[in-house]
Design an enzyme around this catalytic site. Structure first.
Site, PDB file in Angstrom:
ATOM      1  CB  ILE A   1     -40.368 -38.326  84.207  1.00 50.69           C
ATOM      2  CG1 ILE A   1     -40.524 -37.956  82.725  1.00 50.69           C
ATOM      3  CG2 ILE A   1     -40.216 -37.069  85.062  1.00 50.69           C
ATOM      4  CD1 ILE A   1     -41.777 -37.162  82.429  1.00 50.69           C
TER       5      ILE A   1
ATOM      6  CG  HIS B   1     -15.373  -0.524  48.267  1.00 52.46           C
ATOM      7  ND1 HIS B   1     -15.182  -0.313  49.616  1.00 52.46           N
ATOM      8  CD2 HIS B   1     -16.199   0.465  47.845  1.00 52.46           C
ATOM      9  CE1 HIS B   1     -15.863   0.761  49.985  1.00 52.46           C
ATOM     10  NE2 HIS B   1     -16.485   1.241  48.937  1.00 52.46           N
TER      11      HIS B   1
ATOM     12  CD  GLU C   1     -17.337 -55.851 102.872  1.00 53.92           C
ATOM     13  OE1 GLU C   1     -18.486 -55.931 102.403  1.00 53.92           O
ATOM     14  OE2 GLU C   1     -17.001 -55.027 103.739  1.00 53.92           O
TER      15      GLU C   1
ATOM     16  CB  ALA D   1     -10.233 -59.397 100.833  1.00 50.33           C
TER      17      ALA D   1
ATOM     18  CG  ASN E   1     -17.843   4.119  47.458  1.00 56.08           C
ATOM     19  OD1 ASN E   1     -17.732   3.641  48.587  1.00 56.08           O
ATOM     20  ND2 ASN E   1     -16.800   4.439  46.711  1.00 56.08           N
TER      21      ASN E   1
ATOM     22  CD  GLU F   1     -14.238 -46.341  64.944  1.00 60.47           C
ATOM     23  OE1 GLU F   1     -15.404 -46.715  65.175  1.00 60.47           O
ATOM     24  OE2 GLU F   1     -13.712 -46.414  63.819  1.00 60.47           O
TER      25      GLU F   1
ATOM     26  CB  SER G   1      -2.210 -47.544  70.009  1.00 62.32           C
ATOM     27  OG  SER G   1      -3.587 -47.174  70.101  1.00 62.32           O
TER      28      SER G   1
ATOM     29  CB  CYS H   1     -16.909  -0.836  52.738  1.00 58.70           C
ATOM     30  SG  CYS H   1     -16.046  -2.335  52.195  1.00 58.70           S
TER      31      CYS H   1
ATOM     32  CG  ASP I   1     -12.866 -57.055 105.698  1.00 51.11           C
ATOM     33  OD1 ASP I   1     -12.053 -57.608 104.914  1.00 51.11           O
ATOM     34  OD2 ASP I   1     -13.004 -55.817 105.774  1.00 51.11           O
TER      35      ASP I   1
END
Length: 821
Positions: free
Chosen positions: A806, A334, A667, A662, A358, A746, A739, A129, A665
């Protein structure tokens, strides 16, 4: 402070500074509009990358219409098909509706007969309605009506079973295309119908609106102004009639004169929406009652002409009455349309009258000034003709203004141009529109009852630049209206969505912060009271209110009542004079300290487009030795981060662990990096972390690798660890309960402390990408986020050769950056 206005309104929000005391939870509306929450979609900038998968360019009405005519077929809408999926979503029903096109229902169908007017609307068996009351108001303004209902449509000329209508949707007009198949039962329209059996514009308009929201069921229960705004793009105002100003009749009359749409209602004590069923009445029971209503009507099935004749009147049935009918003929819970106001001479004095309708098309007021009121005989014949007084059961009636304010409780006005109702002069207001989003865990901070998260809500700066031109007002004041509207909640009902309880607060920005577009922090809201705010937090699609404040710079903070509720919204600001409203967006940047002398740059693999450009992030003096090729590394000792006598115990520990893992090498790969990091991190019991995952270590190598070897040497590893140490301190600072996680709200401050300055969308993305389902971020995810931020900033600066912010990449460069990250 906000006040409680009904069961569906949130209680007053937390006190302003210096006003202690908790507040209770907001009560929820009992209307059947309610449902569960549902998250909104991701930003279009992100989701656009999937357009080739899910996106198909929609054809216009003209294209579809032409195609159907060429192929000599009737259009069938694939998006809103003529089946049960377009009707109801809450459950499946055994009752089979028959979808028919108007030429199958009657012999001479017409789109519009003698113009579209309010008597063409009769409510069917759906609780909409509120929508039909808005249509009745719309018919009073032909200009608006023709925009919503294009009149160049017909069942005769170029008929192809396709129609279209236009609605305002969150700042833009959209064209909704439908077929003309309508649900019927015993060859009668189930939902909205016209007084003329062969007129179908109102039924098709209802179908288009149902498509806009996903189904017919989605239209069950609502507020009249919701549809009014969708018809006009206007802004709504609500009046509690019991608290109405003394010049309320004048306000209503001026609204009618300038074409504003108006609706009213009588509260039933529980609902803020109209047309909703009482508690316990589900859709199945509603349909069952509807069918009994049809089957038991005076016109029996055996008497029905399967097609009908044009001369037969519409078989009108009072809808299933889950609203409450009063002895005076009015109906509680209504929606009514306000279709006119006037004054009439009566027994030596002028009586103020209000004309209402109505949407059922019947069931009218039976008190003073009703159609059959005996004292109409004392009214002059010409006056009765001017008032169009008729004794007909069409749902429209007059009543005195005194009876109106006695019986009705709410008035809704949809202002087309936000003209000042209080003013004697019509004024055109300026408007600004901002789109926004509350993201759970990042920018869905709730109202000011929740000070730890309230500040994270989206913020909008409002600059009121010029005072009002009111010669009768000596105050230096700017008048403006703020309207906050949540998006797509009705459409997403079938997914469990409901209307959130929403509101907003307005704060004045200190003069020293004018022009500063930075997001206001937590402390500001702890020590500054709001200058204005919405009266209530309420579960309606839109909350709006007028304000009068001195020219200055303000910040508007829209929010849900509870935190962690995710959704999209638009914020509109109307003002009598020039204003500027825009979202507070931090400038995207990274802190770049002054380059240290005698420090050679580390050139990372992602920087090779500008290999002579120095690293633009924090650099340690021990990073300046560069990296030799793998072959040379085997022949000569690895450059040291510092002399052995200057090395700390931790550095010596790193060197020893690094050498052990490592190999020759010198690494390490991702697996080896994981072992090194977790061996060291596990010694820090206060971190309470399970360590780094293999995928995290792969990302670290990709973003710290200087020659594309897929490994890190000791120098690169040391640079990484120095970063991790600095970020670890930030993590511990915000892990207040120790925790091993920090709250995602945050993260905005943590990112800023690390030297990265992002805008709201990027903070939202970080939360979506790195927070768990409880809106917490663990140490591993925290470090991964920062490593990625540093790497992506560094890559951007390397490609930004002229420093204009850019960059231009070819496909190879783009894929290198995104795949090896």
């Amino acid at each position: 402070m906000p006040t409680v206005i009904s069961a569906s309104v949130a209680p007053r929000t937390a006190a302003e500074p210096r006003s202690p005391g908790p507040v209770p939870h907001p009560a929820q509306s009992k209307a059947t509009e309610a449902g569960g929450g549902n998250p909104s979609g991701i930003y279009s900038a992100i989701i656009s990358r999937n357009f080739p998968i899910i996106g198909v360019k929609e054809k216009t009405f003209e294209q579809l219409h032409k195609k159907c005519l060429e192929k000599k077929v009737l259009y069938v809408d694939p998006e809103f098909p003529p089946d049960e999926t377009s009707l109801f979503y809450s459950q499946k029903f055994p009752i089979q509706f028959v979808w028919k096109r108007p030429p199958e229902i009657c012999e001479n169908p017409r789109f519009i007969i003698d113009g579209a007017n309010r008597t063409d609307i009769c409510q069917g068996e759906l609780g909409d309605c509120w929508f039909l009351a808005a249509i009745a108001c719309l018919t009073l303004n032909q200009h608006l009506l023709f925009r919503v209902i294009p009149h160049d449509q017909s069942f005769i000329e170029n008929y192809a079973g396709i129609f279209h209508f236009q609605f305002w949707r969150y700042g833009e007009w959209v064209d909704v295309v439908i077929d003309d198949c309508l649900p019927t039962y015993n060859n009668q329209l189930v939902f909205t119908k016209s007084n003329h059996r062969n007129e179908f514009w109102s039924a098709l308009l209802e179908k288009a609106y149902a498509k806009l929201h996903g189904s017919y069921e989605a239209l069950k229960g609502g507020n009249t102004t919701e549809a009014m705004e969708d018809f006009t793009g206007g802004v709504a105002e609500f009046f509690e009639i019991r608290d109405a100003p003394s010049d309320m009749y004048k306000i209503m009359k001026k609204a009618i004169e300038r074409g504003s749409l108006m609706g009213c209602s009588i509260d039933d004590g529980t609902n803020m929406t109209y047309g909703t069923s009482p508690s316990g009445l589900n859709m199945g029971e509603l349909i069952a009652r509807m069918v009994r209503n049809m089957d038991n009507s005076l016109l029996q099935d055996s008497d029905l002409d399967p097609r009908g004749s044009d001369e037969r009147p519409t078989r009108t049935i009072i809808p299933v009455q889950y609203e409450t009918r009063m002895a005076c003929g009015l109906v509680r819970g209504h929606a009514y349309s306000v279709t006119g106001l006037d004054e009439v001479p009566f027994k030596g004095e002028k009586v103020k009258l209000v004309r209402l309708r109505n949407p059922w098309g019947q069931v009218e007021w039976n008190g003073s000034w009703s159609d059959r009121w005996k004292d109409w005989s004392f009214v002059d014949k010409d006056e009765k003709a001017r008032l169009q007084h008729q004794v007909t059961e069409d749902g429209e009636f007059w009543m005195s203004y005194e009876d109106f304010i006695y019986h009705f409780t709410k008035l809704e006005i949809c202002n087309l141009t936000a003209d000042a109702l209080q003013s004697d002069k019509l004024q055109t207001w300026t408007v600004s529109v901002n789109e926004g989003r509350w993201v759970r865990g990042c920018s869905a901070g709730g109202c000011r009852n929740f000070p730890d998260t309230f500040w994270t809500n989206p913020q909008y700066r409002l600059k009121l630049l010029e005072e009002d031109d009111d010669p009768d007002d000596s105050e230096v004041i700017c008048s403006f209206l703020v309207a906050l509207m949540q998006k797509n909640r009705r459409k997403d009902r079938k997914l469990g969505a409901s209307l959130f309880t929403i509101g907003f607060a307005i704060y004045e920005v200190p003069k020293e912060m004018h022009g500063n577009k930075q997001h206001l922090q937590k402390d500001f809201f702890l020590y500054n009271a709001s200058k204005a705010r919405s009266k209530t937090y309420i579960n309606m699609r839109e909350v709006s209110q007028r304000f009068r404040l001195p020219p200055s710079e303000y910040v508007i903070v829209p929010s849900t009542y509870e935190p962690h509720q995710e959704g999209e919204f638009i914020l509109r600001v109307f003002s009598e004079k020039r204003n500027l409203s825009e979202e507070v967006e931090n400038t995207i940047s990274v802190d770049r300290p002054v380059k240290k002398k005698k420090t050679k740059p580390i050139i990372f693999v992602s920087d090779r487009a500008n290999s002579n450009k120095e690293l633009g992030v924090d650099q340690e003096s021990e990073e300046g030795k560069g990296k030799t090729s793998p072959d040379k590394q085997k022949q000569s000792p690895q450059p040291q981060p510092g002399s052995s006598d200057q090395e700390s115990e931790e550095q010596q520990q790193f060197r020893n662990i690094f050498k052990q893992i490592a190999g020759d090498d010198m690494e390490i790969c991702a697996d080896e990096l994981k072992k090194v990091l977790n061996t060291v991190v596990n010694k820090h019991k206060d971190l309470k972390t399970h360590g780094f995952t293999l995928e995290s270590c792969r990302s670290m190598i990709a973003l710290m690798d200087t020659d594309g070897s897929g490994k890190l040497n000791l120098q690169e590893f040391h640079h990484l660890w120095n970063k991790i140490k600095a970020w670890q301190k930030i993590f511990k600072h915000y892990d207040t309960d120790q925790s091993g996680t920090i709250n995602s709200y945050e993260m905005r401050n943590a990112v800023n402390d690390a030297g990265f300055h992002l805008n709201n969308q990027l903070y939202d993305i970080i939360t979506m990408r790195y927070a768990d389902k409880h809106m917490n971020i663990d140490f591993d995810s925290f470090i991964c986020c920062f490593v990625r931020l540093e790497g992506m900033f560094r890559a951007f600066h390397a490609f930004d050769k002229d420093g204009d912010g850019i960059i231009k990449l070819n496909v190879l460069e783009w894929l290198q950056l995104t795949m090896y990250a």
